[in-house]
Design an enzyme around this catalytic site. Structure first.
Site, PDB file in Angstrom:
ATOM      1  N   THR A  37       4.549  13.860   8.566  1.00 35.24           N
ATOM      2  CA  THR A  37       3.109  14.087   8.694  1.00 35.24           C
ATOM      3  C   THR A  37       2.709  13.588  10.085  1.00 35.24           C
ATOM      4  N   ILE A  61       7.633  14.417  -0.663  1.00 36.97           N
ATOM      5  CA  ILE A  61       7.824  13.820  -1.993  1.00 36.97           C
ATOM      6  C   ILE A  61       6.891  14.429  -3.044  1.00 36.97           C
ATOM      7  N   ALA A  83       7.197   5.924   1.756  1.00 37.23           N
ATOM      8  CA  ALA A  83       6.372   7.067   2.166  1.00 37.23           C
ATOM      9  C   ALA A  83       5.002   6.977   1.517  1.00 37.23           C
ATOM     10  N   THR A 131       0.893  -2.789  -1.183  1.00 37.31           N
ATOM     11  CA  THR A 131      -0.008  -3.500  -0.285  1.00 37.31           C
ATOM     12  C   THR A 131      -0.820  -4.557  -1.029  1.00 37.31           C
ATOM     13  N   ASP A 132      -1.291  -5.556  -0.283  1.00 35.19           N
ATOM     14  CA  ASP A 132      -2.184  -6.549  -0.899  1.00 35.19           C
ATOM     15  C   ASP A 132      -3.570  -5.953  -1.169  1.00 35.19           C
ATOM     16  N   GLU A 133      -3.847  -4.760  -0.613  1.00 37.40           N
ATOM     17  CA  GLU A 133      -5.192  -4.190  -0.763  1.00 37.40           C
ATOM     18  C   GLU A 133      -5.494  -3.802  -2.211  1.00 37.40           C
ATOM     19  N   TYR A 156      -7.572   4.600  -0.598  1.00 35.97           N
ATOM     20  CA  TYR A 156      -6.179   4.217  -0.277  1.00 35.97           C
ATOM     21  C   TYR A 156      -5.673   3.185  -1.275  1.00 35.97           C
ATOM     22  N   LYS A 160      -2.671   3.376  -4.146  1.00 31.46           N
ATOM     23  CA  LYS A 160      -1.513   2.479  -4.168  1.00 31.46           C
ATOM     24  C   LYS A 160      -1.465   1.702  -5.496  1.00 31.46           C
ATOM     25  N   LYS A 195      -4.464   2.373  13.900  1.00 33.50           N
ATOM     26  CA  LYS A 195      -4.698   1.081  13.246  1.00 33.50           C
ATOM     27  C   LYS A 195      -5.188   0.093  14.302  1.00 33.50           C
ATOM     28  N   PRO A 211     -13.911  -0.234  19.230  1.00 29.30           N
ATOM     29  CA  PRO A 211     -14.920  -0.133  18.157  1.00 29.30           C
ATOM     30  C   PRO A 211     -14.683  -1.142  17.023  1.00 29.30           C
ATOM     31  N   ASN A 255     -11.403 -10.321  12.379  1.00 29.50           N
ATOM     32  CA  ASN A 255     -11.121  -9.241  13.336  1.00 29.50           C
ATOM     33  C   ASN A 255     -11.594  -9.581  14.749  1.00 29.50           C
ATOM     34  N   ASP A 286     -20.257   0.093  10.177  1.00 29.10           N
ATOM     35  CA  ASP A 286     -19.209  -0.469   9.338  1.00 29.10           C
ATOM     36  C   ASP A 286     -18.482   0.617   8.541  1.00 29.10           C
ATOM     37  N   GLY A 289     -17.428   0.416   2.023  1.00 33.08           N
ATOM     38  CA  GLY A 289     -16.555  -0.285   1.060  1.00 33.08           C
ATOM     39  C   GLY A 289     -15.591  -1.253   1.722  1.00 33.08           C
TER      40      GLY A 289
HETATM   41  P1  NAD Z   1       2.895   5.029   8.038  1.00 26.16           P
HETATM   42  O1  NAD Z   1       1.657   5.839   7.800  1.00 26.16           O
HETATM   43  O2  NAD Z   1       3.169   4.511   9.420  1.00 26.16           O
HETATM   44  O3  NAD Z   1       4.178   5.859   7.602  1.00 26.16           O
HETATM   45  C1  NAD Z   1       4.220   6.612   6.429  1.00 26.16           C
HETATM   46  C2  NAD Z   1       5.399   7.574   6.520  1.00 26.16           C
HETATM   47  O4  NAD Z   1       5.435   8.322   5.304  1.00 26.16           O
HETATM   48  C3  NAD Z   1       5.292   8.578   7.673  1.00 26.16           C
HETATM   49  O5  NAD Z   1       6.517   8.670   8.366  1.00 26.16           O
HETATM   50  C4  NAD Z   1       4.960   9.880   6.968  1.00 26.16           C
HETATM   51  O6  NAD Z   1       5.451  11.031   7.655  1.00 26.16           O
HETATM   52  C5  NAD Z   1       5.630   9.686   5.623  1.00 26.16           C
HETATM   53  N1  NAD Z   1       4.998  10.514   4.579  1.00 26.16           N
HETATM   54  C6  NAD Z   1       3.666  10.629   4.317  1.00 26.16           C
HETATM   55  N2  NAD Z   1       3.465  11.493   3.306  1.00 26.16           N
HETATM   56  C7  NAD Z   1       4.691  11.911   2.906  1.00 26.16           C
HETATM   57  C8  NAD Z   1       5.140  12.805   1.906  1.00 26.16           C
HETATM   58  N3  NAD Z   1       4.274  13.464   1.111  1.00 26.16           N
HETATM   59  N4  NAD Z   1       6.480  12.994   1.749  1.00 26.16           N
HETATM   60  C9  NAD Z   1       7.365  12.336   2.558  1.00 26.16           C
HETATM   61  N5  NAD Z   1       6.987  11.507   3.551  1.00 26.16           N
HETATM   62  C10 NAD Z   1       5.671  11.291   3.712  1.00 26.16           C
HETATM   63  O7  NAD Z   1       2.828   3.853   6.986  1.00 26.16           O
HETATM   64  P2  NAD Z   1       3.321   2.333   7.121  1.00 26.16           P
HETATM   65  O8  NAD Z   1       2.226   1.541   7.722  1.00 26.16           O
HETATM   66  O9  NAD Z   1       4.664   2.323   7.716  1.00 26.16           O
HETATM   67  O10 NAD Z   1       3.407   1.941   5.579  1.00 26.16           O
HETATM   68  C11 NAD Z   1       4.611   2.151   4.841  1.00 26.16           C
HETATM   69  C12 NAD Z   1       4.410   1.691   3.421  1.00 26.16           C
HETATM   70  O11 NAD Z   1       4.087   0.305   3.412  1.00 26.16           O
HETATM   71  C13 NAD Z   1       3.261   2.394   2.688  1.00 26.16           C
HETATM   72  O12 NAD Z   1       3.668   2.606   1.362  1.00 26.16           O
HETATM   73  C14 NAD Z   1       2.119   1.415   2.782  1.00 26.16           C
HETATM   74  O13 NAD Z   1       1.242   1.569   1.689  1.00 26.16           O
HETATM   75  C15 NAD Z   1       2.857   0.094   2.716  1.00 26.16           C
HETATM   76  N6  NAD Z   1       2.194  -1.033   3.396  1.00 26.16           N
HETATM   77  C16 NAD Z   1       1.751  -0.919   4.673  1.00 26.16           C
HETATM   78  C17 NAD Z   1       1.171  -2.024   5.295  1.00 26.16           C
HETATM   79  C18 NAD Z   1       0.718  -1.968   6.726  1.00 26.16           C
HETATM   80  O14 NAD Z   1       0.122  -2.943   7.223  1.00 26.16           O
HETATM   81  N7  NAD Z   1       0.970  -0.905   7.471  1.00 26.16           N
HETATM   82  C19 NAD Z   1       1.030  -3.230   4.595  1.00 26.16           C
HETATM   83  C20 NAD Z   1       1.489  -3.306   3.265  1.00 26.16           C
HETATM   84  C21 NAD Z   1       2.076  -2.204   2.678  1.00 26.16           C
HETATM   85  P1  TYD Z   2      -6.681  -1.356   9.810  1.00 23.06           P
HETATM   86  O1  TYD Z   2      -5.721  -1.571  10.913  1.00 23.06           O
HETATM   87  O2  TYD Z   2      -7.231   0.030   9.609  1.00 23.06           O
HETATM   88  O3  TYD Z   2      -5.998  -1.920   8.470  1.00 23.06           O
HETATM   89  P2  TYD Z   2      -6.629  -2.111   6.981  1.00 23.06           P
HETATM   90  O4  TYD Z   2      -7.919  -1.393   6.902  1.00 23.06           O
HETATM   91  O5  TYD Z   2      -5.586  -1.491   6.108  1.00 23.06           O
HETATM   92  O6  TYD Z   2      -6.774  -3.591   6.799  1.00 23.06           O
HETATM   93  O7  TYD Z   2      -7.924  -2.331  10.018  1.00 23.06           O
HETATM   94  C1  TYD Z   2      -7.779  -3.734  10.110  1.00 23.06           C
HETATM   95  C2  TYD Z   2      -9.167  -4.332  10.178  1.00 23.06           C
HETATM   96  O8  TYD Z   2      -9.781  -3.917  11.413  1.00 23.06           O
HETATM   97  C3  TYD Z   2     -10.090  -3.838   9.083  1.00 23.06           C
HETATM   98  O9  TYD Z   2     -10.970  -4.906   8.712  1.00 23.06           O
HETATM   99  C4  TYD Z   2     -10.896  -2.735   9.741  1.00 23.06           C
HETATM  100  C5  TYD Z   2     -10.981  -3.197  11.180  1.00 23.06           C
HETATM  101  N1  TYD Z   2     -11.043  -2.114  12.202  1.00 23.06           N
HETATM  102  C6  TYD Z   2     -12.063  -2.132  13.164  1.00 23.06           C
HETATM  103  O10 TYD Z   2     -12.931  -3.024  13.202  1.00 23.06           O
HETATM  104  N2  TYD Z   2     -12.084  -1.113  14.089  1.00 23.06           N
HETATM  105  C7  TYD Z   2     -11.159  -0.108  14.103  1.00 23.06           C
HETATM  106  O11 TYD Z   2     -11.228   0.809  14.958  1.00 23.06           O
HETATM  107  C8  TYD Z   2     -10.117  -0.121  13.120  1.00 23.06           C
HETATM  108  C9  TYD Z   2      -9.074   0.965  13.071  1.00 23.06           C
HETATM  109  C10 TYD Z   2     -10.103  -1.147  12.182  1.00 23.06           C
END
Ligand code: NAD
Ligand code: TYD
Length: 348
Positions: A37, A61, A83, A131-133, A156, A160, A195, A211, A255, A286, A289
Site C-alpha cells: 500500500t 491479506i 500488516a 498497539t497500546d491505543e 484505527y 486493532k 507520522k 502542525p 507532543n 485538533d 477524538g
Molecule cells: P506501517 O503502516 O508502516 O506498515 C504497514 C505495512 O502493512 C505496510 O508495508 C503495508 O503495505 C502493509 N499492508 C497494509 N495493508 C495490507 C494488506 N491488506 N495486506 C498486506 N499488507 C498490507 O505500519 P507500522 O507502523 O510498521 O505498524 C506495524 C504494526 O505494528 C501494525 O499492526 C500496527 O498496528 C502495530 N503498531 C504500530 C505502532 C507504531 O508506533 N507505528 C505501535 C504499536 C503497534
Molecule cells: P502519530 O504519529 O500520528 O501517532 P498516534 O496518533 O498513533 O499516537 O501522532 C503522535 C502524536 O502527535 C498524536 O498525539 C498526534 C500528534 N500529531 C500532531 O500534533 N501533528 C501531526 O501532524 C501529527 C501527524 C501528529
C-alpha cells in the site's frame, strides 16, 4: 528449516522485524507478505532482499482465497502479523479500509493457520502485533497494564481492538496457539513521513510549518523501533502461548516538548541558530477524538523475559535524526512517489 510468515514487512516496524529475523535466524525461511500500500516500501529492506532465506510476496491479506492458497503452499510454522492500516488520521477519513485490513485480514490469516495446522499445534505459533491505543486514553495518572480493559476511541484503535479479540477468540475456541503484544508509539529509521516525528523532521529540513494538533499537551510513550523488533523476536521465541505482553519505552513526552527537543537537535545538525526551527511550529485544529495520554507499564515483559529498551530517548532521537539526514534520497523518493515503482523494477 521452518517457514515463517511475516506480514507487513515492507512497512516501518515490519521492515526492522524482517531484517532481524533474516539475519539472526538462518534456520528460518522468512516469507515477507505485503500488499505494498502507500505505506509499504521495499526500499526499507534492500539490504536483505538477496538473502538466501528470504522471499518477498506481494499480496493482500484481505483476499481470503489467496491467503488460504499461500498457507497450503508454504505450510508456515509461525506467523508474525504486522500488516495493518496504521495511521489514526487516515482512519478518521476512511474507517472501512481499516476494518478490511485490520479485522478481516487478521481473521483470514487466523482461518488459514487454523486450517493448515488442523489441531496439531506443537511448534506452531500465531503472533499478533498490536498497539497500546486499544486501551483508550489515560488521564494524567496511571499506566496501561495487560489487564486494563479495552476502550478504543479512534477507528484505527477500534479495528486493532477487534483484531485482538479475534486472535484471543481463536485461542479460546479452537486452541490456536497465539501470543499478542501491545506496544506504545515507535520511532526510528524507515518511519513513513506522515507520522509526527518523521513528518516534522522532513518539514524542518524543507522549512515547512510543523502542525501541532490542539494545545500540543497530548502525551505519548515513545520506543525506538529496533528495541521493539528485539522484543518481538523475544516474545515470538520465549513468550507464553495464549498470553499478552505490553511493550513500552518508559518514556512519556508531551507532543510540544518532544517537538521543541526535535527542533533543537535539528538546528544543531543543520547548523541553524538555536530557535530557528521552533518558529515553524503552528498550532492547528485538533484531531477529533484525540486520546490525551498513553503510557505503558512494561514490567511484565521485563520480569518474565528480561526485555528493556536499550537506548534512551535522547540517543534514539539523535540516531533517528542522523539517519533521516543521511538518507534524504529515501525521504525524497517517498515524497516524489518514486518508491512505489521499486517492486516493478526489481521483481518484474
Ligand atoms: P506501517 O503502516 O508502516 O506498515 C504497514 C505495512 O502493512 C505496510 O508495508 C503495508 O503495505 C502493509 N499492508 C497494509 N495493508 C495490507 C494488506 N491488506 N495486506 C498486506 N499488507 C498490507 O505500519 P507500522 O507502523 O510498521 O505498524 C506495524 C504494526 O505494528 C501494525 O499492526 C500496527 O498496528 C502495530 N503498531 C504500530 C505502532 C507504531 O508506533 N507505528 C505501535 C504499536 C503497534
Ligand atoms: P502519530 O504519529 O500520528 O501517532 P498516534 O496518533 O498513533 O499516537 O501522532 C503522535 C502524536 O502527535 C498524536 O498525539 C498526534 C500528534 N500529531 C500532531 O500534533 N501533528 C501531526 O501532524 C501529527 C501527524 C501528529
Amino acid at each position: 528449516m521452518k517457514n515463517i510468515l511475516i506480514t507487513g514487512g515492507a512497512g516501518f516496524i515490519g521492515s526492522h522485524v524482517v531484517r532481524l529475523f533474516v539475519t539472526k535466524h538462518p534456520q528460518y525461511h522468512i516469507f515477507n507478505l505485503d500488499a505494498l500500500t502507500y505505506a509499504g516500501n521495499l526500499e526499507n529492506i534492500t539490504d536483505i532482499e538477496a538473502a538466501a532465506n528470504y522471499t518477498f510476496i506481494k499480496g493482500d491479506i484481505v483476499d481470503a482465497a489467496f491467503i488460504d492458497q499461500l498457507f497450503v503452499k508454504h505450510q508456515f510454522d509461525g506467523v508474525v502479523h504486522l500488516a495493518a492500516e496504521s495511521h489514526v488520521d487516515r482512519s478518521i477519513k476512511d474507517p472501512l479500509s481499516f476494518v478490511k485490513t485490520n479485522v478481516i485480514g487478521t481473521v483470514n490469516l487466523l482461518n488459514a493457520a487454523k486450517t493448515i495446522w488442523n489441531g496439531k499445534y506443537e511448534g506452531k505459533r500465531f503472533y499478533h502485533i498490536s498497539t497500546d491505543e486499544v486501551y483508550g486514553s489515560l488521564g494524567s495518572e496511571g499506566l496501561f497494564t495487560e489487564t486494563t480493559a479495552y476502550d478504543p476511541n479512534s477507528p484505527y484503535s477500534a479495528s486493532k481492538a477487534s483484531s485482538d479479540h479475534f486472535v484471543r477468540a481463536y485461542g479460546e475456541t479452537y486452541g490456536l496457539p497465539y501470543v499478542l503484544t501491545n506496544c506504545s508509539n515507535n520511532y526510528g529509521p524507515f518511519h513513513f513521513p506522515e507520522k509526527l516525528i518523521p513528518l516534522f523532521i522532513n518539514n524542518i529540513i524543507h522549512n515547512k510549518s510543523l502542525p501541532v494538533y490542539g494545545d500540543g499537551k497530548y502525551t505519548r510513550d515513545w520506543l525506538y523501533v529496533e528495541d521493539h523488533a528485539v522484543a518481538i523476536d523475544l516474545v515470538f521465541h520465549q513468550g507464553k502461548n495464549y498470553d499478552t505482553y505490553n511493550i513500552g519505552g518508559f518514556n512519556e513526552w508531551q507532543n510540544i516538548d518532544l517537538v521543541k527537543l526535535l527542533c533543537k537537535i535539528m538546528d544543531a545538525k543543520l547548523g541553524r541558530t538555536e530557535g530557528t526551527s521552533e518558529q515553524l511550529i503552528a498550532y492547528v485544529k485538533d484531531r477529533p477524538g484525540h486520546d490525551l495520554r498513553y503510557a505503558i507499564d512494561a514490567s511484565k515483559i521485563n520480569k518474565e523475559l528480561g526485555w528493556k529498551p536499550s537506548v534512551t530517548f535522547e540517543q534514539g532521537l539523535e540516531k533517528t535524526v542522523n539517519w533521516y539526514l543521511e538518507n534524504q534520497t529515501w525521504l525524497n523518493n517517498i515524497t516524489s512517489g518514486e518508491y512505489a515503482t521499486y517492486y516493478e523494477k526489481q521483481y518484474n
